[in-house]
Design an enzyme around this catalytic site. Structure first.
Site, PDB file in Angstrom:
ATOM      1  N   GLN A  71      -4.385  -5.112   7.204  1.00 51.23           N
ATOM      2  CA  GLN A  71      -5.355  -6.059   6.634  1.00 51.23           C
ATOM      3  C   GLN A  71      -5.311  -7.418   7.335  1.00 51.23           C
ATOM      4  O   GLN A  71      -5.957  -8.361   6.870  1.00 51.23           O
ATOM      5  CB  GLN A  71      -5.104  -6.246   5.138  1.00 51.23           C
ATOM      6  CG  GLN A  71      -5.324  -4.993   4.307  1.00 51.23           C
ATOM      7  CD  GLN A  71      -6.779  -4.548   4.233  1.00 51.23           C
ATOM      8  OE1 GLN A  71      -7.702  -5.278   4.578  1.00 51.23           O
ATOM      9  NE2 GLN A  71      -6.995  -3.317   3.787  1.00 51.23           N
TER      10      GLN A  71
ATOM     11  N   LYS B 228     -10.585  -0.327  10.300  1.00 53.22           N
ATOM     12  CA  LYS B 228     -10.791  -1.533   9.483  1.00 53.22           C
ATOM     13  C   LYS B 228     -11.194  -2.723  10.343  1.00 53.22           C
ATOM     14  O   LYS B 228     -11.363  -3.832   9.845  1.00 53.22           O
ATOM     15  CB  LYS B 228      -9.509  -1.870   8.719  1.00 53.22           C
ATOM     16  CG  LYS B 228      -9.127  -0.815   7.687  1.00 53.22           C
ATOM     17  CD  LYS B 228      -7.868  -1.228   6.959  1.00 53.22           C
ATOM     18  CE  LYS B 228      -7.208  -0.088   6.233  1.00 53.22           C
ATOM     19  NZ  LYS B 228      -7.889   0.322   5.011  1.00 53.22           N
TER      20      LYS B 228
ATOM     21  N   HIS C 224       0.869  -1.175   0.000  1.00 55.46           N
ATOM     22  CA  HIS C 224       0.000   0.000   0.000  1.00 55.46           C
ATOM     23  C   HIS C 224       0.913   1.235   0.000  1.00 55.46           C
ATOM     24  O   HIS C 224       2.009   1.190   0.568  1.00 55.46           O
ATOM     25  CB  HIS C 224      -0.832  -0.045   1.282  1.00 55.46           C
ATOM     26  CG  HIS C 224      -1.907   0.988   1.380  1.00 55.46           C
ATOM     27  ND1 HIS C 224      -1.662   2.300   1.697  1.00 55.46           N
ATOM     28  CD2 HIS C 224      -3.252   0.887   1.222  1.00 55.46           C
ATOM     29  CE1 HIS C 224      -2.804   2.970   1.735  1.00 55.46           C
ATOM     30  NE2 HIS C 224      -3.795   2.137   1.447  1.00 55.46           N
TER      31      HIS C 224
HETATM   32  N1  PMP Z   1      -1.725  -0.651   4.599  1.00 54.71           N
HETATM   33  C1  PMP Z   1      -2.676  -1.430   4.086  1.00 54.71           C
HETATM   34  C2  PMP Z   1      -2.342  -2.836   3.685  1.00 54.71           C
HETATM   35  C3  PMP Z   1      -3.971  -0.933   3.936  1.00 54.71           C
HETATM   36  O1  PMP Z   1      -4.919  -1.713   3.414  1.00 54.71           O
HETATM   37  C4  PMP Z   1      -4.247   0.397   4.328  1.00 54.71           C
HETATM   38  C5  PMP Z   1      -5.628   0.991   4.178  1.00 54.71           C
HETATM   39  N2  PMP Z   1      -6.235   0.731   2.945  1.00 54.71           N
HETATM   40  C6  PMP Z   1      -3.220   1.157   4.861  1.00 54.71           C
HETATM   41  C7  PMP Z   1      -1.977   0.606   4.990  1.00 54.71           C
HETATM   42  C8  PMP Z   1      -3.432   2.564   5.309  1.00 54.71           C
HETATM   43  O2  PMP Z   1      -4.286   2.616   6.408  1.00 54.71           O
HETATM   44  P1  PMP Z   1      -4.859   3.992   6.942  1.00 54.71           P
HETATM   45  O3  PMP Z   1      -5.416   4.709   5.753  1.00 54.71           O
HETATM   46  O4  PMP Z   1      -5.916   3.588   7.922  1.00 54.71           O
HETATM   47  O5  PMP Z   1      -3.742   4.742   7.578  1.00 54.71           O
END
Ligand code: PMP
Length: 428
Positions: free
Chosen positions: A223, A246, A143
């Site tokens: 995740q 999440k 990500h």
């Molecule tokens: N890492 C992963 C694997 C994610 O799925 C996400 C959210 N989609 C994030 C990091 C970032 O999380 P956040 O936006 O809650 O900081």
């Protein structure tokens, strides 16, 4: 960590392990008010939990109760409400520590979420420890939250970013470690479960490989923590990060877990109230862990909400939740594989409940718009993983993602809506 005992929603009968327990998804659904609303006059089918999960009444009510009864600033006032707020806030920290297998609550730093937690490590640890010529190793499936902060750090200090490639099935090519992992690598930062492909990465192998060259590890558990039992100590990683939103909790809070010795050796990142020992006009000393990393008024109501989310998930049992999602994902792969023109990206087995796919002849954005008209909420785009999409040769993909409240009949509705989208586009 407490045993994942059987709760009201997923009880294990005698002779059954918790993960084999009957899982009463209809009872779970009753806990989530939003699942009863309609979208475009259709029943809402929410398949976007990888972006953010829905919230059970227990979480909504805990935050409501906090504001009605206990609201005050923490760690400051010598009055009753402040004591209560502080107790609730620190109790939330202890909850998180137990939930992720931290040795002690002081190793848990509250942040705004996964993104901020990674930025904290990149700035505080990275700023102090990374030098020109060093390298940070990530994977091609990260990500952007686990990529961009390292790029910014690397740029600042003259370090290098390397990435473990993936194969065509969306699994890491571990053979490339020989080439990529040498003594210049100071940190291996990787996701436990891909938010696009659902891939489960082999944490133990990666940790062992990193250790062999003296590199630290940061696990992006955004995740995984919501979907399966995660024990930071057992995994052997050095840092672990995740977001509350999440995992049935509120937005605006998440956590960084780190080993005490590492956190103690790190300088603070942000300065301000709460994180100091003594302040003079010229200089300051720092508070101990974890306050050193929590400048300013924290997200108190959100911490209370996160604690309620942990209680909720724990009451059902993480093994039971994982087993339910496994069954559902397997079913979804079966159903979607039957559809003409549909291609699933990522592994078909041993995977999480984020399911990216493409429908031949229909752009993912059009697909999500058509599905939305049927009340089916999926996501389309790069899912904050542009390098991964580049590797897959896709400008974008569609993604359905499942959680404890999703059902087989919702998967059927997804499948029907996808078929209808083909008709709308005049595809056979
Ligand atoms: N890492 C992963 C694997 C994610 O799925 C996400 C959210 N989609 C994030 C990091 C970032 O999380 P956040 O936006 O809650 O900081």
């Amino acid at each position: 960590m407490r045993e994942a005992t059987a709760g009201a929603r997923g009880g294990a009968a005698a002779g059954e392990t918790a993960s084999e327990a009957r899982f009463d998804v209809e009872a779970v659904r009753e806990d989530f008010p939003i699942l009863h609303r309609a979208v475009h006059d259709r029943r809402l089918i929410y398949l976007d939990s990888a972006a953010t999960s829905q919230k059970p009444l227990a979480v909504i009510e805990a935050m409501d109760r906090y504001y009605r009864m206990h609201n005050a600033n923490v760690h400051r006032g010598a009055h009753r409400l402040s004591e209560e707020a502080t107790t609730l806030y620190e109790r939330a920290r202890a909850h998180v520590a137990r939930f992720i297998g931290a040795a002690e609550p002081a190793e848990v730093v509250f942040t705004r979420g996964t993104t901020e937690a990674i930025n904290l490590v990149a700035n505080a640890w990275g700023g102090a420890n990374l030098r020109a010529g060093d390298a940070i190793l990530v994977t091609e499936m990260e990500h952007h939250a686990n990529l961009v902060p390292w790029q910014m750090l690397a740029e600042r200090v003259g370090a290098e970013i390397r990435a473990i490639p993936i194969d065509d099935d969306g699994r890491l090519e571990l053979g490339a470690l020989d080439r990529l992992l040498d003594r210049r690598v100071k940190l291996l930062a990787f996701t436990q479960v891909s938010n696009v492909l659902g891939t489960h990465n082999p944490v133990a192998e990666l940790v062992a490989a990193a250790r062999a060259v003296g590199a630290l590890t940061l696990l992006d558990a955004a995740q995984s923590v919501p979907h399966m039992p995660v024990d930071a100590a057992a995994l052997g990683v050095d840092f672990l990060v995740f977001s509350a939103h999440k995992m049935c909790g509120p937005t605006g809070i998440g956590a960084l877990w780190g080993r005490r010795a590492l956190l103690e050796a790190m300088p603070p990142w942000q300065g301000g109230g709460e994180m100091i020992g003594r302040v003079t006009i010229q200089r300051s000393t720092w508070a101990g862990l974890p306050q050193k990393f929590e400048a300013g008024t924290p997200a108190i109501a959100e911490a209370v909400g996160l604690a309620a989310a942990i209680d909720y998930l724990h009451g059902i049992g993480m093994p039971a939740i994982q087993a339910h999602e496994r069954r559902l994902t397997r079913y979804a792969i079966e159903r979607l594989s039957e559809l003409p023109g549909l291609r699933i990206h990522g592994p078909l087995e041993d995977r999480g409940g984020a399911l990216a796919f493409s429908m031949e002849g229909i752009h993912p954005h059009d697909l999500s718009t058509i599905l939305d008209r049927q009340g089916v909420a999926i996501r389309a785009g790069h899912h904050c993983a542009m390098p991964l999409h580049e590797r897959l040769g896709l400008p974008a993909s569609a993604r359905a993602s499942f959680y404890l409240y999703n059902t087989e009949s919702e998967v059927d509705a997804l499948s029907r809506a996808l078929l209808q989208s083909r008709e709308i586009f005049g595809l056979a």
